[in-house]
Design a protein around this motif. Structure first.
Motif, PDB file in Angstrom:
ATOM      1  N   ILE A  17     -39.556   8.005 -23.323  1.00  0.00           N
ATOM      2  CA  ILE A  17     -40.434   7.515 -24.379  1.00  0.00           C
ATOM      3  C   ILE A  17     -41.175   8.686 -25.001  1.00  0.00           C
ATOM      4  O   ILE A  17     -41.166   9.799 -24.469  1.00  0.00           O
ATOM      5  CB  ILE A  17     -41.458   6.479 -23.843  1.00  0.00           C
ATOM      6  N   GLU A  74     -46.209  13.797 -30.835  1.00  0.00           N
ATOM      7  CA  GLU A  74     -45.710  13.139 -29.634  1.00  0.00           C
ATOM      8  C   GLU A  74     -45.018  14.183 -28.773  1.00  0.00           C
ATOM      9  O   GLU A  74     -44.524  15.195 -29.282  1.00  0.00           O
ATOM     10  CB  GLU A  74     -44.700  12.033 -29.968  1.00  0.00           C
ATOM     11  N   LYS A  94     -40.511  -0.484 -23.819  1.00  0.00           N
ATOM     12  CA  LYS A  94     -41.854  -1.016 -24.060  1.00  0.00           C
ATOM     13  C   LYS A  94     -42.629  -1.139 -22.754  1.00  0.00           C
ATOM     14  O   LYS A  94     -43.849  -0.939 -22.713  1.00  0.00           O
ATOM     15  CB  LYS A  94     -41.756  -2.374 -24.760  1.00  0.00           C
ATOM     16  N   VAL A 119     -44.985   9.978 -26.060  1.00  0.00           N
ATOM     17  CA  VAL A 119     -46.395   9.705 -25.794  1.00  0.00           C
ATOM     18  C   VAL A 119     -47.242  10.601 -26.689  1.00  0.00           C
ATOM     19  O   VAL A 119     -46.833  11.714 -27.044  1.00  0.00           O
ATOM     20  CB  VAL A 119     -46.749   9.923 -24.309  1.00  0.00           C
ATOM     21  N   ASN A 135     -47.198   4.081 -19.079  1.00  0.00           N
ATOM     22  CA  ASN A 135     -47.903   5.287 -19.500  1.00  0.00           C
ATOM     23  C   ASN A 135     -49.363   4.992 -19.828  1.00  0.00           C
ATOM     24  O   ASN A 135     -50.251   5.780 -19.511  1.00  0.00           O
ATOM     25  CB  ASN A 135     -47.216   5.893 -20.725  1.00  0.00           C
ATOM     26  N   GLN A 169     -43.906   2.206 -21.891  1.00  0.00           N
ATOM     27  CA  GLN A 169     -45.111   2.521 -22.649  1.00  0.00           C
ATOM     28  C   GLN A 169     -46.341   1.910 -21.969  1.00  0.00           C
ATOM     29  O   GLN A 169     -47.417   2.535 -21.927  1.00  0.00           O
ATOM     30  CB  GLN A 169     -44.986   1.997 -24.084  1.00  0.00           C
ATOM     31  N   ASP A 226     -37.188   3.107 -31.060  1.00  0.00           N
ATOM     32  CA  ASP A 226     -37.948   3.941 -30.135  1.00  0.00           C
ATOM     33  C   ASP A 226     -37.842   5.430 -30.438  1.00  0.00           C
ATOM     34  O   ASP A 226     -38.084   6.259 -29.558  1.00  0.00           O
ATOM     35  CB  ASP A 226     -37.451   3.700 -28.700  1.00  0.00           C
TER      36      ASP A 226
END
Length: 560
Positions: free
Chosen positions: A480, A489, A545, A482, A551, A548, A450
């Motif tokens: 995380i 990111e 995950k 994005v 998001n 994610q 990650d």
């Protein structure tokens, strides 16, 4: 002609067939970088400062200064094998300290001034550094962590005449010129050179122990991704911190290995106009720039008219080179190439584009560099300890094998199990997923873990989560990366707040402040969302995950 690790080759196939590492039996990087060149009075370092000051250092002057520092460090008790932390930005004292270390046989621990107290404490203590050479910008943080680093006997601060307490001034540590009688440590390519720390994507940051061959591997790679354009006529600059492997080895020391001039500039951040001014003022011919920096350069209107530029090659690493950047370079500059490269802290720089050898395919990392084999392995088999290469076009895990083991890392410091897990049947696995097409180009897809790459920096989510959890009103946190148009990111945090926590806007501000104080400036979460509870595995780990997916739902107008 002075010796260099990568000779000229006219074509890619010829280079792959004929190149051998042929490393010397005796090798000290301080001798290689400073003493072997035909003209030692040529400028090796053009040093610029934001306040307008300019300095020049020749190879001979850097050799003499590093001799003096080596003698001074020896007086402090530094011996072969001791670890010395270097927490200095793009200033002359940074490479001078590394060179002095190697003249003594000591081991460098490069650290960025962007680190906060937690990051510095962990790395200095884990490495067992006995001395730290620091910039004034981190003095307070070093004072705060020094008591937690029992091996740290001496702190040497640059740019100060009379530091408080028992911190020593760099200028006072330098031995008088007449008192230096330094003969470089009798080392080989396999002698310890540095411990470089990973981002800590799957746990605590790992100390990557390298030998001197690291710098030769980086120099060979740089010669290729800079289109065989390094040499006495080259002037090279990167905005990347000299604590990072691609900047320190693949730019600074690679340039000196090949006899070129490096530009140093300790900026507090990247500004496009400032970058173009530096490129123009010093006649920079080759530049390593993260893709984020190139995107910011794209905002400057008609730079070739506003600046007198000598640039010939941009090299990009650390994050994906997108097609619009390639198109902008082609449309904006006359005969300027742009090459992407790929590597790891542990495994050197091993895949790259070289516009002299083959056409660049936008979106591709390029082809394996001479001296390495690259395979795409079945990731599930690799996790089970078996190396099963996949066919062209199949998605799998990038695996690497050097033709000389010395150019890869020696071990993870004090982590034998992690070291053993890195190698599968002679292949070193990367944790990165990619495809390789029928023409040999490697196309990066994603990371198995990650890790977040923001503005070219690799950030481990666990370290950010730990910093967020230091806030007393945070119950749980999940981090995380994005997508972001400018930075590639950005860091996004999902936070479970305590029942009596302040309002969300106040808490967001406080969390960002906590992270900035503990970690590097670039590691704070630019986006923070709050949730009643975060998804966890049965063992209590955050299910990133699932975050994610949250998001993605947020972006689509839903909510977690």
């Amino acid at each position: 002609m002075v010796w260099k690790v990568m000779p000229d080759f006219e074509g890619y196939d010829e280079a792959c067939e004929q190149f051998t590492w042929d490393l010397p039996s005796s090798y000290n990087p301080a001798v290689d970088f400073l003493q072997k060149h035909d003209d030692l009075d040529r400028v090796a370092l053009e040093q610029a400062y934001p306040d307008g000051r300019r300095e020049q250092y020749t190879f001979r002057e850097l050799d003499e200064l590093s001799d003096r520092l080596a003698a001074g460090l020896a007086d402090l008790g530094v011996e072969a094998g001791d670890r010395v932390g270097v927490v200095v930005p793009q200033k002359p004292q940074n490479p001078i300290t590394h060179l002095a270390n190697w003249k003594l046989g000591a081991v460098s621990v490069p650290l960025t001034v962007l680190f906060g107290t937690d990051a510095l404490r962990y790395r200095l203590d884990d490495a067992g550094a006995t001395v730290a050479v620091i910039d004034p910008a981190v003095r307070d943080d070093i004072d705060a962590v020094r008591g937690d680093c029992p091996a740290l006997e001496h702190v040497v601060e640059i740019e100060t005449d009379a530091p408080a307490g028992d911190v020593r001034a760099f200028e006072n540590v330098l031995a008088a010129p007449e008192n230096t009688d330094i003969e470089a440590y009798d080392s080989t390519p396999d002698t310890d050179t540095a411990i470089l720390y990973t981002s800590g994507s799957t746990g605590p940051p790992k100390g990557v122990r390298h030998s001197h061959a690291l710098w030769l591997g980086r120099a060979a790679a740089a010669y290729n991704f800079f289109d065989q354009g390094l040499g006495p006529d080259a002037t090279v600059w990167t905005p990347a911190d000299w604590a990072w492997g691609a900047a320190l080895g693949g730019t600074l020391f690679a340039t000196w290995h090949h006899g070129g001039t490096i530009v140093g500039y300790p900026a507090s951040g990247f500004e496009a106009e400032e970058a173009f001014s530096l490129l123009s003022e010093f006649g920079v011919t080759r530049s390593f720039l993260p893709a984020t920096a190139l995107r910011m350069l794209m905002d400057v209107e008609d730079p070739t008219a506003a600046y007198d530029l000598a640039i010939e090659t941009f090299a990009v690493g650390g994050e994906s080179l997108t097609p619009e950047i390639v198109d902008w370079v082609a449309e904006t500059f006359d005969s300027v190439t742009i090459n992407e490269f790929y590597g790891q802290t542990e495994l050197n720089l091993v895949v790259a584009n070289n516009s002299n050898w083959f056409d660049t395919q936008p979106g591709s990392m390029g082809k394996p560099l001479p001296g390495y084999d690259v395979a795409i392995l079945d990731p599930e088999a690799a996790d089970s300890g078996a190396a099963e290469p996949l066919s062209a076009g199949e998605l799998g895990e990038i695996a690497l094998r050097p033709h000389d083991r010395s150019v890869f890392f020696d071990e993870y410091w004090n982590m034998p199990d992690k070291t053993a897990a890195k190698e599968v049947e002679g292949w070193f696995v990367t944790g990165d997923l990619a495809r390789r097409d029928g023409d040999g180009y490697v196309w990066f897809k994603s990371r198995k873990d990650d890790v977040i790459i923001t503005s070219g920096y690799r950030v481990g989510p666990m370290e950010v989560e730990s910093a967020i959890l230091e806030h007393p009103d945070v119950v749980q946190a999940g981090v995380i990366g994005v997508p972001d148009d400018t930075r590639g990111e950005i860091i996004k945090a999902y936070v479970e707040a305590a029942k009596d926590a302040p309002d969300h806007e106040t808490l967001r501000t406080e969390i960002r402040s906590v992270v900035r104080e503990s970690l590097a400036e670039y590691e704070y979460p630019r986006e923070i969302e709050f949730a009643d509870a975060l998804p966890q595995t049965t063992s209590g780990k955050i299910r990133r995950k699932e975050l994610q997916k949250w998001n993605a739902d947020d972006s689509a107008g839903g909510s977690p």
